[in-house]
Design a protein around this motif. Structure first.
Motif, PDB file in Angstrom:
ATOM      1  N   SER A 234      30.993  46.413  32.649  1.00  0.00           N
ATOM      2  CA  SER A 234      32.076  47.198  33.246  1.00  0.00           C
ATOM      3  C   SER A 234      33.322  46.320  33.216  1.00  0.00           C
ATOM      4  O   SER A 234      33.592  45.566  34.162  1.00  0.00           O
ATOM      5  CB  SER A 234      31.719  47.592  34.675  1.00  0.00           C
ATOM      6  OG  SER A 234      30.542  48.365  34.706  1.00  0.00           O
ATOM      7  N   GLY A 235      34.056  46.398  32.124  1.00  0.00           N
ATOM      8  CA  GLY A 235      35.145  45.470  31.863  1.00  0.00           C
ATOM      9  C   GLY A 235      36.194  45.395  32.955  1.00  0.00           C
ATOM     10  O   GLY A 235      36.583  44.303  33.384  1.00  0.00           O
ATOM     11  N   ARG A 236      36.664  46.531  33.441  1.00  0.00           N
ATOM     12  CA  ARG A 236      37.718  46.536  34.457  1.00  0.00           C
ATOM     13  C   ARG A 236      37.225  45.930  35.765  1.00  0.00           C
ATOM     14  O   ARG A 236      37.933  45.170  36.420  1.00  0.00           O
ATOM     15  CB  ARG A 236      38.211  47.975  34.679  1.00  0.00           C
ATOM     16  CG  ARG A 236      39.238  48.124  35.793  1.00  0.00           C
ATOM     17  CD  ARG A 236      40.429  47.209  35.658  1.00  0.00           C
ATOM     18  NE  ARG A 236      41.147  47.394  34.403  1.00  0.00           N
ATOM     19  CZ  ARG A 236      42.198  46.680  34.027  1.00  0.00           C
ATOM     20  NH1 ARG A 236      42.632  45.710  34.832  1.00  0.00           N
ATOM     21  NH2 ARG A 236      42.794  46.900  32.881  1.00  0.00           N
ATOM     22  N   LYS A 237      35.990  46.247  36.146  1.00  0.00           N
ATOM     23  CA  LYS A 237      35.434  45.694  37.386  1.00  0.00           C
ATOM     24  C   LYS A 237      35.262  44.175  37.275  1.00  0.00           C
ATOM     25  O   LYS A 237      35.534  43.438  38.225  1.00  0.00           O
ATOM     26  CB  LYS A 237      34.096  46.358  37.712  1.00  0.00           C
ATOM     27  CG  LYS A 237      34.230  47.818  38.128  1.00  0.00           C
ATOM     28  CD  LYS A 237      32.872  48.436  38.415  1.00  0.00           C
ATOM     29  CE  LYS A 237      33.011  49.887  38.848  1.00  0.00           C
ATOM     30  NZ  LYS A 237      31.687  50.516  39.116  1.00  0.00           N
ATOM     31  N   ILE A 238      34.799  43.711  36.125  1.00  0.00           N
ATOM     32  CA  ILE A 238      34.633  42.277  35.917  1.00  0.00           C
ATOM     33  C   ILE A 238      35.981  41.575  35.960  1.00  0.00           C
ATOM     34  O   ILE A 238      36.127  40.502  36.571  1.00  0.00           O
ATOM     35  CB  ILE A 238      33.923  42.001  34.572  1.00  0.00           C
ATOM     36  CG1 ILE A 238      32.489  42.502  34.636  1.00  0.00           C
ATOM     37  CG2 ILE A 238      33.968  40.517  34.224  1.00  0.00           C
ATOM     38  CD1 ILE A 238      31.763  42.454  33.302  1.00  0.00           C
ATOM     39  N   TYR A 239      36.969  42.174  35.330  1.00  0.00           N
ATOM     40  CA  TYR A 239      38.321  41.608  35.304  1.00  0.00           C
ATOM     41  C   TYR A 239      38.856  41.422  36.726  1.00  0.00           C
ATOM     42  O   TYR A 239      39.329  40.345  37.099  1.00  0.00           O
ATOM     43  CB  TYR A 239      39.237  42.530  34.493  1.00  0.00           C
ATOM     44  CG  TYR A 239      40.624  42.000  34.237  1.00  0.00           C
ATOM     45  CD1 TYR A 239      40.905  41.271  33.086  1.00  0.00           C
ATOM     46  CD2 TYR A 239      41.664  42.248  35.132  1.00  0.00           C
ATOM     47  CE1 TYR A 239      42.187  40.794  32.835  1.00  0.00           C
ATOM     48  CE2 TYR A 239      42.943  41.776  34.896  1.00  0.00           C
ATOM     49  CZ  TYR A 239      43.200  41.053  33.745  1.00  0.00           C
ATOM     50  OH  TYR A 239      44.468  40.574  33.511  1.00  0.00           O
ATOM     51  N   ASN A 240      38.759  42.467  37.534  1.00  0.00           N
ATOM     52  CA  ASN A 240      39.268  42.403  38.904  1.00  0.00           C
ATOM     53  C   ASN A 240      38.464  41.418  39.745  1.00  0.00           C
ATOM     54  O   ASN A 240      39.026  40.675  40.567  1.00  0.00           O
ATOM     55  CB  ASN A 240      39.247  43.788  39.543  1.00  0.00           C
ATOM     56  CG  ASN A 240      40.246  44.742  38.908  1.00  0.00           C
ATOM     57  OD1 ASN A 240      41.259  44.312  38.346  1.00  0.00           O
ATOM     58  ND2 ASN A 240      39.981  46.029  38.976  1.00  0.00           N
ATOM     59  N   PHE A 241      37.154  41.400  39.556  1.00  0.00           N
ATOM     60  CA  PHE A 241      36.289  40.465  40.281  1.00  0.00           C
ATOM     61  C   PHE A 241      36.665  39.026  39.943  1.00  0.00           C
ATOM     62  O   PHE A 241      36.835  38.184  40.831  1.00  0.00           O
ATOM     63  CB  PHE A 241      34.824  40.724  39.907  1.00  0.00           C
ATOM     64  CG  PHE A 241      33.857  39.703  40.426  1.00  0.00           C
ATOM     65  CD1 PHE A 241      33.327  39.818  41.699  1.00  0.00           C
ATOM     66  CD2 PHE A 241      33.478  38.626  39.640  1.00  0.00           C
ATOM     67  CE1 PHE A 241      32.426  38.870  42.185  1.00  0.00           C
ATOM     68  CE2 PHE A 241      32.586  37.678  40.107  1.00  0.00           C
ATOM     69  CZ  PHE A 241      32.054  37.798  41.390  1.00  0.00           C
ATOM     70  N   ALA A 242      36.800  38.747  38.652  1.00  0.00           N
ATOM     71  CA  ALA A 242      37.095  37.384  38.210  1.00  0.00           C
ATOM     72  C   ALA A 242      38.436  36.901  38.741  1.00  0.00           C
ATOM     73  O   ALA A 242      38.577  35.742  39.169  1.00  0.00           O
ATOM     74  CB  ALA A 242      37.074  37.315  36.679  1.00  0.00           C
ATOM     75  N   LEU A 243      39.433  37.773  38.737  1.00  0.00           N
ATOM     76  CA  LEU A 243      40.773  37.368  39.187  1.00  0.00           C
ATOM     77  C   LEU A 243      40.823  37.088  40.679  1.00  0.00           C
ATOM     78  O   LEU A 243      41.683  36.336  41.146  1.00  0.00           O
ATOM     79  CB  LEU A 243      41.796  38.442  38.825  1.00  0.00           C
ATOM     80  CG  LEU A 243      42.592  38.170  37.541  1.00  0.00           C
ATOM     81  CD1 LEU A 243      41.669  38.053  36.341  1.00  0.00           C
ATOM     82  CD2 LEU A 243      43.632  39.245  37.319  1.00  0.00           C
ATOM     83  N   THR A 244      39.882  37.656  41.422  1.00  0.00           N
ATOM     84  CA  THR A 244      39.830  37.412  42.861  1.00  0.00           C
ATOM     85  C   THR A 244      38.976  36.193  43.195  1.00  0.00           C
ATOM     86  O   THR A 244      39.395  35.309  43.960  1.00  0.00           O
ATOM     87  CB  THR A 244      39.253  38.641  43.588  1.00  0.00           C
ATOM     88  OG1 THR A 244      40.057  39.779  43.297  1.00  0.00           O
ATOM     89  CG2 THR A 244      39.224  38.414  45.090  1.00  0.00           C
ATOM     90  N   LYS A 245      37.771  36.142  42.622  1.00  0.00           N
ATOM     91  CA  LYS A 245      36.782  35.145  43.035  1.00  0.00           C
ATOM     92  C   LYS A 245      36.913  33.795  42.342  1.00  0.00           C
ATOM     93  O   LYS A 245      36.685  32.750  42.960  1.00  0.00           O
ATOM     94  CB  LYS A 245      35.373  35.696  42.795  1.00  0.00           C
ATOM     95  CG  LYS A 245      35.071  37.017  43.491  1.00  0.00           C
ATOM     96  CD  LYS A 245      35.204  36.908  44.997  1.00  0.00           C
ATOM     97  CE  LYS A 245      34.814  38.228  45.676  1.00  0.00           C
ATOM     98  NZ  LYS A 245      34.999  38.164  47.150  1.00  0.00           N
ATOM     99  N   VAL A 246      37.233  33.779  41.054  1.00  0.00           N
ATOM    100  CA  VAL A 246      37.224  32.521  40.310  1.00  0.00           C
ATOM    101  C   VAL A 246      38.336  31.569  40.749  1.00  0.00           C
ATOM    102  O   VAL A 246      38.073  30.385  41.018  1.00  0.00           O
ATOM    103  CB  VAL A 246      37.246  32.769  38.787  1.00  0.00           C
ATOM    104  CG1 VAL A 246      37.262  31.447  38.034  1.00  0.00           C
ATOM    105  CG2 VAL A 246      36.025  33.593  38.367  1.00  0.00           C
ATOM    106  N   PRO A 247      39.608  32.006  40.844  1.00  0.00           N
ATOM    107  CA  PRO A 247      40.643  31.070  41.307  1.00  0.00           C
ATOM    108  C   PRO A 247      40.343  30.500  42.694  1.00  0.00           C
ATOM    109  O   PRO A 247      40.610  29.321  42.967  1.00  0.00           O
ATOM    110  CB  PRO A 247      41.916  31.918  41.314  1.00  0.00           C
ATOM    111  CG  PRO A 247      41.651  33.011  40.332  1.00  0.00           C
ATOM    112  CD  PRO A 247      40.202  33.313  40.482  1.00  0.00           C
ATOM    113  N   ALA A 248      39.788  31.331  43.575  1.00  0.00           N
ATOM    114  CA  ALA A 248      39.462  30.862  44.927  1.00  0.00           C
ATOM    115  C   ALA A 248      38.383  29.790  44.881  1.00  0.00           C
ATOM    116  O   ALA A 248      38.459  28.784  45.607  1.00  0.00           O
ATOM    117  CB  ALA A 248      39.012  32.039  45.793  1.00  0.00           C
TER     118      ALA A 248
END
Length: 353
Positions: A234-248
């Motif tokens: 689910s590309g859009r969901k992964i994109y949004n998840f990554a942008l929130t969780k990975v930088p943190a």
């Protein structure tokens, strides 16, 4: 007590698949309906988002464990060690050994056992095991190696990431253009020091709504009645998840390390999607209210594609050998690794060379 990388190697396939290869594919929506667009436009939009111009596929007959063994041998030669002195072999992958046109992945014996066999290591005390952690698998293997070394259970460990994603893609799915094959390996060794190696790390698994962002499922071609399954995301969901969780996670890891944002020389991020990786980089630096420095984030996805668990060790090999333009790592550099993938799993590690 620390764990340091003393050798790096990779296997980068030579079978180049350029974007025009997909012009004659019959791309479909998830429900099997036709996409209301031309393949020219589909490919153009894909390239603009992912940055991928080409990807590399393993040649016929070459499996994930074969690639892993070649990458491992290069790392062993780079480290100038006797492979019989290895205490552990950790092989991160997702689908095992996939043969061409085979609907089943093969993990018996484990890929780590196969690598040990191909390297002709006789020492029974060299323990091999596989690690399934999605795309962050190699970095998680490095974290395992750190734990083994700090506990005194090991002094020298081989960590490998390998995958043949080209053999688990649905030709009717646009996302099939993202994936590629490859392997990367590192030799990690005990060192009597504190200010080198992995200084801090963070790992997490989000398994509520996020558990099914990446799955193994049937073809978008509903006329295909075969039970074969393919990688789906689910590309859009992964994109949004990554942008929130990975930088943190990256910030928490850096804060724990005691280093500052100005100390970071390179960000080595899983090569998932150029636009997504750049957004992760920008958001990470925004957390410190500073702009991202030029050339701080090496990228290989444009020519290599997304080889999942292999992208980070392959990228590390390319950068340390100065195979990417204007990119290098020098002694004393502080590097921040980060990855995201099926689970949904994320991890990050601050490493000082």
């Amino acid at each position: 007590m620390a764990e340091v990388i003393i050798g790096v190697g990779s296997y980068i396939p030579q079978t180049k698949i350029i974007n025009s290869h997909f012009l004659n594919h019959r791309f479909l929506n998830e429900d099997g309906s036709a996409i209301n667009d031309t393949n020219d436009n589909i490919i153009r939009k894909f390239q603009a988002i992912t940055g991928i111009d080409e990807r590399l596929y393993a040649p016929e007959g070459v499996t994930a464990s074969n690639m892993a063994s070649i990458a491992a041998q290069k790392a062993i030669e780079d480290a100038k060690i006797d492979p019989e002195t290895l205490d552990y072999i950790i092989v991160a992958h997702n689908f095992g050994d996939m043969q061409d046109k085979n609907v089943q992945g093969d993990t018996v014996p484990s890929l780590a056992t196969r690598v040990k066999y191909e390297l002709k290591i006789k020492n029974p005390n060299c323990v091999g095991y596989d690690l399934l952690f999605g795309c962050p698998g190699w970095l998680e293997g490095m974290i395992h190696a750190r734990a083994f070394i700090k506990s005194g259970m090991a002094k020298r460990i081989l960590v490998i990431g390998t995958e043949t994603l080209s053999r688990v893609v649905d030709d009717h799915d646009r996302d099939s253009m993202i994936f590629s094959d490859g392997a990367g390996a590192t030799i990690v060794e005990y060192k009597d020091s504190e200010d080198v190696g992995i200084i801090a790390h963070k790992s997490a698994t989000y398994a509520s709504a996020e558990a099914n962002y990446l799955t193994f499922d049937g073809s978008y071609n509903k006329e295909n009645l075969q039970p074969t399954k393919y990688i789906k995301m689910s590309g859009r969901k992964i994109y949004n998840f990554a942008l929130t969780k990975v930088p943190a996670a990256m910030k928490a890891c850096l804060d724990e390390s005691g280093y500052t944002i100005k100390d970071v020389k390179k960000l080595l991020i899983h090569q998932a999607n150029e636009k997504m990786d750049q957004a992760i980089c920008d958001r990470f630096y925004q957390l410190f209210d500073v702009p991202a420095p030029k050339n701080v984030m090496p990228m290989s996805i444009q020519k290599l594609g997304n080889s999942s668990v292999a992208t980070l060790p392959t990228l590390l090999d390319l950068v340390t050998r100065k195979q990417l333009k204007d990119q290098s790592i020098e002694k004393g550099d502080v590097v921040l690794f980060a990855s995201v993938g099926a689970g949904m799993n994320i991890n990050a590690a601050v490493y000082k060379f």
